[in-house]
Scaffold this motif. Structure first.
Motif, PDB file in Angstrom:
ATOM      1  N   MET A  57      -1.368  -2.930   4.886  1.00  0.00           N
ATOM      2  CA  MET A  57      -0.079  -3.465   4.446  1.00  0.00           C
ATOM      3  C   MET A  57       0.954  -3.248   5.546  1.00  0.00           C
ATOM      4  O   MET A  57       1.123  -2.136   6.050  1.00  0.00           O
ATOM      5  CB  MET A  57       0.368  -2.761   3.168  1.00  0.00           C
ATOM      6  CG  MET A  57       1.703  -3.255   2.626  1.00  0.00           C
ATOM      7  SD  MET A  57       2.219  -2.253   1.224  1.00  0.00           S
ATOM      8  CE  MET A  57       0.852  -2.546   0.123  1.00  0.00           C
ATOM      9  N   ASP A  65       2.862  -7.352   0.439  1.00  0.00           N
ATOM     10  CA  ASP A  65       1.735  -7.914  -0.293  1.00  0.00           C
ATOM     11  C   ASP A  65       0.916  -6.751  -0.843  1.00  0.00           C
ATOM     12  O   ASP A  65       0.408  -5.926  -0.077  1.00  0.00           O
ATOM     13  CB  ASP A  65       0.864  -8.774   0.627  1.00  0.00           C
ATOM     14  CG  ASP A  65       1.585 -10.033   1.090  1.00  0.00           C
ATOM     15  OD1 ASP A  65       2.338 -10.598   0.283  1.00  0.00           O
ATOM     16  OD2 ASP A  65       1.380 -10.433   2.253  1.00  0.00           O
ATOM     17  N   SER A  96      -2.298  -5.220  -2.949  1.00  0.00           N
ATOM     18  CA  SER A  96      -3.656  -5.534  -3.367  1.00  0.00           C
ATOM     19  C   SER A  96      -3.811  -5.226  -4.854  1.00  0.00           C
ATOM     20  O   SER A  96      -3.029  -4.479  -5.445  1.00  0.00           O
ATOM     21  CB  SER A  96      -4.666  -4.706  -2.570  1.00  0.00           C
ATOM     22  OG  SER A  96      -4.552  -3.325  -2.904  1.00  0.00           O
ATOM     23  N   GLU A 150      -6.064  -3.427  -6.121  1.00  0.00           N
ATOM     24  CA  GLU A 150      -6.358  -1.989  -6.225  1.00  0.00           C
ATOM     25  C   GLU A 150      -5.072  -1.163  -6.225  1.00  0.00           C
ATOM     26  O   GLU A 150      -4.932  -0.204  -7.000  1.00  0.00           O
ATOM     27  CB  GLU A 150      -7.264  -1.558  -5.077  1.00  0.00           C
ATOM     28  CG  GLU A 150      -7.678  -0.097  -5.132  1.00  0.00           C
ATOM     29  CD  GLU A 150      -8.575   0.287  -3.970  1.00  0.00           C
ATOM     30  OE1 GLU A 150      -9.005   1.464  -3.917  1.00  0.00           O
ATOM     31  OE2 GLU A 150      -8.840  -0.573  -3.103  1.00  0.00           O
ATOM     32  N   GLN A 151      -4.133  -1.528  -5.349  1.00  0.00           N
ATOM     33  CA  GLN A 151      -2.855  -0.817  -5.316  1.00  0.00           C
ATOM     34  C   GLN A 151      -2.098  -0.964  -6.633  1.00  0.00           C
ATOM     35  O   GLN A 151      -1.552   0.007  -7.158  1.00  0.00           O
ATOM     36  CB  GLN A 151      -1.984  -1.358  -4.182  1.00  0.00           C
ATOM     37  CG  GLN A 151      -2.281  -0.785  -2.810  1.00  0.00           C
ATOM     38  CD  GLN A 151      -1.309  -1.320  -1.793  1.00  0.00           C
ATOM     39  OE1 GLN A 151      -1.179  -2.542  -1.621  1.00  0.00           O
ATOM     40  NE2 GLN A 151      -0.615  -0.431  -1.121  1.00  0.00           N
TER      41      GLN A 151
END
Length: 386
Positions: free
Chosen positions: A1, A46, A48, A50-51
């Motif tokens: 990121m 941006d 993800s 998962e994040q």
């Protein structure tokens, strides 16, 4: 990121606007209370899947820590507890923006940040149970001990930041070496002399520190309107460094803003004031009765901005979580709750002589005499009670 420090330079007033009031049209936000993803021209990332799921899990588990601790206090297992209900996004967003080498100076409410830094929540319960003064090692987690003296940690953070600056751990360009410091405090603490003195030193020495204020709008029973004639973030300009206001119930925006502010500090660009505009939905502590000084309508209004609910709406709408994920997380939260309940009750009572163990790094002659005198006093009781 990618990490951006845009929006923190000389164009600060144009980017964030001096007209921002009560949240305001320029409030930095990436996720609306309705769970709609929006974008900011200067501070956007941006994320993800998962994040995003990780943020959700962090907030759910942090709220469970808070809920269990409150219940334990009500059952007489804790002397007191400082709730964070409604402030999970501000804490998780800021906590997850930290790098391992960054150091945190908390107040007494940063349970979510402590969780992010790997502090066992049982250690937090030990402090509020009164069996220790904070059993975690600040050097192990880069997370300082809780500070009860309102605002004092801002000075500690600034001094530590000046120290790592002089150690050469700022502005080297090495991402694994460059470090920053963050000081957490509330809107009430912003009225304290210690905090304002910390601002002066940080600005004068360009210290790599982020002042992170969770403006939950109540300094115990004193509303923010009686504490400041202007939005808190605008105070920073008077000291000579940038201030920003972020939606503190938006974990995405809080993460993005804090990450940029910390990176700015690591690069040697000096301090930043971050005002996380949020709301304390619970009591100040478990000794407080907020119904005596605030309207229930306000609480109900802010429940519609619940930080966990808004992220769950976004995740479900975009197919990033389902009922199975939520159920599994609930099971994990239940296991955490059991761990806290049983672990809290099993915490050993301190021994009287333990009070001498962590006063100084090296024992002074005066402390040695006091230790021996107290030991002799204990010997006058049956069994010595060591």
């Amino acid at each position: 990121m990618p990490v951006t420090t845009a929006g923190f330079g000389p164009d600060l007033v144009e980017v964030f606007g001096p007209s921002q009031r009560d949240g305001g049209p320029d409030l930095i936000q990436l996720l609306t209370p309705e769970g709609e993803r929006v974008h900011h021209p200067e501070l956007d990332l941006d994320f993800s899947a998962e994040q995003l799921r990780g943020f959700y899990r962090d907030m759910v588990l942090t709220r469970r820590i808070d809920t269990e601790a409150t219940a334990l206090q009500r059952h007489g297992e804790l002397g007191i507890w400082a709730q964070l209900l409604g402030q999970e996004a501000a804490q998780i967003g800021a906590g997850r923006a930290l790098k391992k080498q960054d150091f945190v100076f908390p107040t007494y409410r940063e349970h979510g940040v402590a969780y992010c830094k790997g502090v066992d929540p049982l250690n937090l319960l030990g402090l509020f149970r009164g069996v220790d003064h904070g059993a975690w090692d600040p050097n192990e987690n880069n997370f300082g001990l809780y500070t009860i003296v309102i605002g004092a940690q801002a000075l500690h953070a600034t001094g530590y930041a000046m120290g790592i600056q002089r150690d050469g751990d700022v502005g080297t360009g090495d991402p694994d070496r460059d470090a920053a410091v963050i000081a957490h405090f509330g809107d009430g603490a912003s009225s304290q002399g210690d905090v304002n003195e910390a601002f002066i030193f940080a600005a004068s020495y360009n210290a790599p520190v982020v002042f992170f204020c969770q403006n939950n709008q109540w300094a115990i029973s004193e509303p923010i309107e009686r504490q400041s004639r202007i939005p808190l973030y605008q105070r920073a300009l008077g000291f000579g460094f940038p201030g920003v206001r972020v939606d503190g119930n938006d974990v995405l925006a809080t993460y993005a803003v804090t990450q940029a502010a910390l990176q700015r500090a690591r690069e040697g660009q000096g301090p930043t004031f971050v005002e996380a505009y949020t709301y304390r939905m619970g009591a100040h502590t478990t000794t407080d009765d907020p119904t005596r000084y605030r309207l229930n309508d306000d609480v109900e209004h802010w429940k519609l901005k619940d930080p966990i609910a808004r992220l769950e709406v976004y995740l479900r709408r975009n197919g990033l979580v389902d009922d199975a994920f939520v159920d599994e997380l609930k099971q994990e939260a239940d296991e955490l709750g059991h761990h806290l309940r049983e672990g809290c009750k099993a915490l050993p009572d301190p021994k009287p002589m333990d009070m001498f163990d962590h006063v100084y790094a090296e024992e002074t002659e005066e402390l040695r005499v006091q230790r021996e005198g107290f030991a002799s006093y204990l010997e006058t009781f049956e069994g010595g009670h060591h």
